[in-house]
Design a protein around this motif. Structure first.
Motif, PDB file in Angstrom:
ATOM      1  N   VAL A  57      32.914  31.153  40.934  1.00  0.00           N
ATOM      2  CA  VAL A  57      33.486  31.973  41.755  1.00  0.00           C
ATOM      3  C   VAL A  57      32.615  33.221  42.211  1.00  0.00           C
ATOM      4  N   ALA A  58      31.983  33.655  41.194  1.00  0.00           N
ATOM      5  CA  ALA A  58      31.020  34.826  41.467  1.00  0.00           C
ATOM      6  C   ALA A  58      29.907  34.281  42.452  1.00  0.00           C
ATOM      7  N   ALA A  59      29.501  33.149  42.446  1.00  0.00           N
ATOM      8  CA  ALA A  59      28.365  32.625  43.378  1.00  0.00           C
ATOM      9  C   ALA A  59      29.179  32.651  44.824  1.00  0.00           C
ATOM     10  N   PHE A  60      30.237  32.125  44.780  1.00  0.00           N
ATOM     11  CA  PHE A  60      30.880  32.000  46.176  1.00  0.00           C
ATOM     12  C   PHE A  60      31.205  33.534  46.802  1.00  0.00           C
ATOM     13  N   ALA A  61      31.711  34.183  45.727  1.00  0.00           N
ATOM     14  CA  ALA A  61      32.021  35.824  46.337  1.00  0.00           C
ATOM     15  C   ALA A  61      30.763  36.285  46.895  1.00  0.00           C
ATOM     16  N   ARG A 154      37.059  47.585  25.057  1.00  0.00           N
ATOM     17  CA  ARG A 154      37.502  49.019  24.521  1.00  0.00           C
ATOM     18  C   ARG A 154      37.220  50.193  25.360  1.00  0.00           C
ATOM     19  N   ASP A 155      36.397  50.346  26.407  1.00  0.00           N
ATOM     20  CA  ASP A 155      35.848  51.419  27.100  1.00  0.00           C
ATOM     21  C   ASP A 155      36.625  51.180  28.594  1.00  0.00           C
ATOM     22  N   ASP A 156      36.883  49.911  28.935  1.00  0.00           N
ATOM     23  CA  ASP A 156      37.482  49.794  30.293  1.00  0.00           C
ATOM     24  C   ASP A 156      38.900  49.467  30.308  1.00  0.00           C
ATOM     25  N   ALA A 157      39.765  50.334  30.054  1.00  0.00           N
ATOM     26  CA  ALA A 157      41.117  50.266  29.751  1.00  0.00           C
ATOM     27  C   ALA A 157      41.664  49.349  31.227  1.00  0.00           C
ATOM     28  N   SER A 158      41.436  50.002  32.272  1.00  0.00           N
ATOM     29  CA  SER A 158      42.109  49.303  33.493  1.00  0.00           C
ATOM     30  C   SER A 158      41.572  47.880  33.481  1.00  0.00           C
ATOM     31  N   GLY A 159      40.487  47.553  33.482  1.00  0.00           N
ATOM     32  CA  GLY A 159      39.921  46.143  33.392  1.00  0.00           C
ATOM     33  C   GLY A 159      40.730  45.156  32.261  1.00  0.00           C
ATOM     34  N   THR A 160      40.820  45.894  31.027  1.00  0.00           N
ATOM     35  CA  THR A 160      41.412  45.176  29.981  1.00  0.00           C
ATOM     36  C   THR A 160      42.771  44.874  30.116  1.00  0.00           C
ATOM     37  N   GLY A 161      43.765  46.005  30.949  1.00  0.00           N
ATOM     38  CA  GLY A 161      44.936  45.838  31.368  1.00  0.00           C
ATOM     39  C   GLY A 161      45.184  44.602  32.236  1.00  0.00           C
ATOM     40  N   ILE A 162      44.250  44.637  33.333  1.00  0.00           N
ATOM     41  CA  ILE A 162      44.287  43.582  34.424  1.00  0.00           C
ATOM     42  C   ILE A 162      44.276  42.273  33.658  1.00  0.00           C
ATOM     43  N   LEU A 163      43.231  42.145  32.730  1.00  0.00           N
ATOM     44  CA  LEU A 163      43.141  40.666  32.088  1.00  0.00           C
ATOM     45  C   LEU A 163      44.074  40.502  31.107  1.00  0.00           C
ATOM     46  N   LEU A 164      44.731  41.485  30.389  1.00  0.00           N
ATOM     47  CA  LEU A 164      46.071  41.255  29.461  1.00  0.00           C
ATOM     48  C   LEU A 164      47.188  40.772  30.513  1.00  0.00           C
ATOM     49  N   ALA A 192      38.881  37.682  36.064  1.00  0.00           N
ATOM     50  CA  ALA A 192      37.806  38.123  35.129  1.00  0.00           C
ATOM     51  C   ALA A 192      36.451  38.449  36.038  1.00  0.00           C
ATOM     52  N   VAL A 193      36.166  37.515  36.833  1.00  0.00           N
ATOM     53  CA  VAL A 193      35.128  37.909  37.654  1.00  0.00           C
ATOM     54  C   VAL A 193      35.062  39.073  38.582  1.00  0.00           C
ATOM     55  N   ALA A 194      36.241  39.386  39.060  1.00  0.00           N
ATOM     56  CA  ALA A 194      36.439  40.677  39.843  1.00  0.00           C
ATOM     57  C   ALA A 194      36.225  41.942  38.698  1.00  0.00           C
TER      58      ALA A 194
END
Length: 204
Positions: A57-61, A154-164, A192-194
């Motif tokens: 997905v990362a390569a395609f993006a 731990r440090d990226d709360a917004s990213g953790t919220g997205i993945l949760l 996850a890639v985003a």
């Protein structure tokens, strides 16, 4: 009037192009979900399948060439390095399932709170796994990947919220209709890639 018409049509063209690119990425995520589900059938291969899917997905993006052949090449490479991770993942999953089985019995004190805590631990474990797999590259040490994934969780709360949230949506959709595991897995890999790419952009 012609000039006005042209200036009005240009934003629509840009929006149409952005929509087309976004839809193409969405379609690629769905296809990745199919590849992931096939590669993850033995269960112990889930980390390798996630790593190969994320790399695809990362390569395609990024506009790079990525095909089914490159997906399977990445999968085989990741599997040679991640089979221990797959075994550890299965062991953790069995412990959490056993805990939920015990909590399902009548008479267990505080079982609602303990069940919620178990689901939270499972979601956080899945989030760390997704972050590590999204950052995987050939010859990358998985211990280093998980160390970085723990720090970012731990440090990226917004990213953790997205993945949760994505993990919770996947679980609910699969519970409602198990066939949804194919498209929803691809969407979770894309998320996850985003999150990983956004974190890299912030660190630059």
């Amino acid at each position: 009037m012609a000039t006005v018409a042209k200036t009005r049509r240009r934003p629509l063209g840009r929006r149409g192009q952005a929509f087309g690119e976004g839809f193409a990425l969405f379609a690629e995520c769905l296809l990745t979900g199919l590849w992931f589900c096939i590669a993850a059938l033995p269960v112990v291969t889930i980390p390798a399948a996630l790593a190969a899917g994320s790399r695809h997905v990362a390569a395609f993006a990024a506009g790079e060439t990525s095909t089914l052949a490159t997906f399977w090449t990445d999968f085989r490479t990741a599997w040679r390095e991640s089979w221990r991770v797959g075994l550890a993942m299965c062991a953790v999953a069995l412990v959490l399932l056993a805990n939920l089985f015990v909590l399902a019995q009548e008479g267990v004190p505080g079982r609602s709170a303990l069940a919620a805590a178990t689901f939270l631990v499972a979601g956080l474990a899945a989030t760390v796994l997704l972050r590590a797999c999204a950052a995987w590259e050939p010859r990358e040490r998985w211990r280093s990947l998980f160390r970085a994934a723990l720090e970012r969780t731990r440090d990226d709360a917004s990213g953790t919220g997205i993945l949760l949230g994505g993990t919770a949506v996947l679980a609910v959709c699969v519970w409602a209709l198990w066939l949804l595991v194919v498209p929803m897995s691809g969407c979770l890999v894309g998320a996850a890639v985003a999150v990983h790419r956004r974190r890299l952009a912030r660190e630059e």
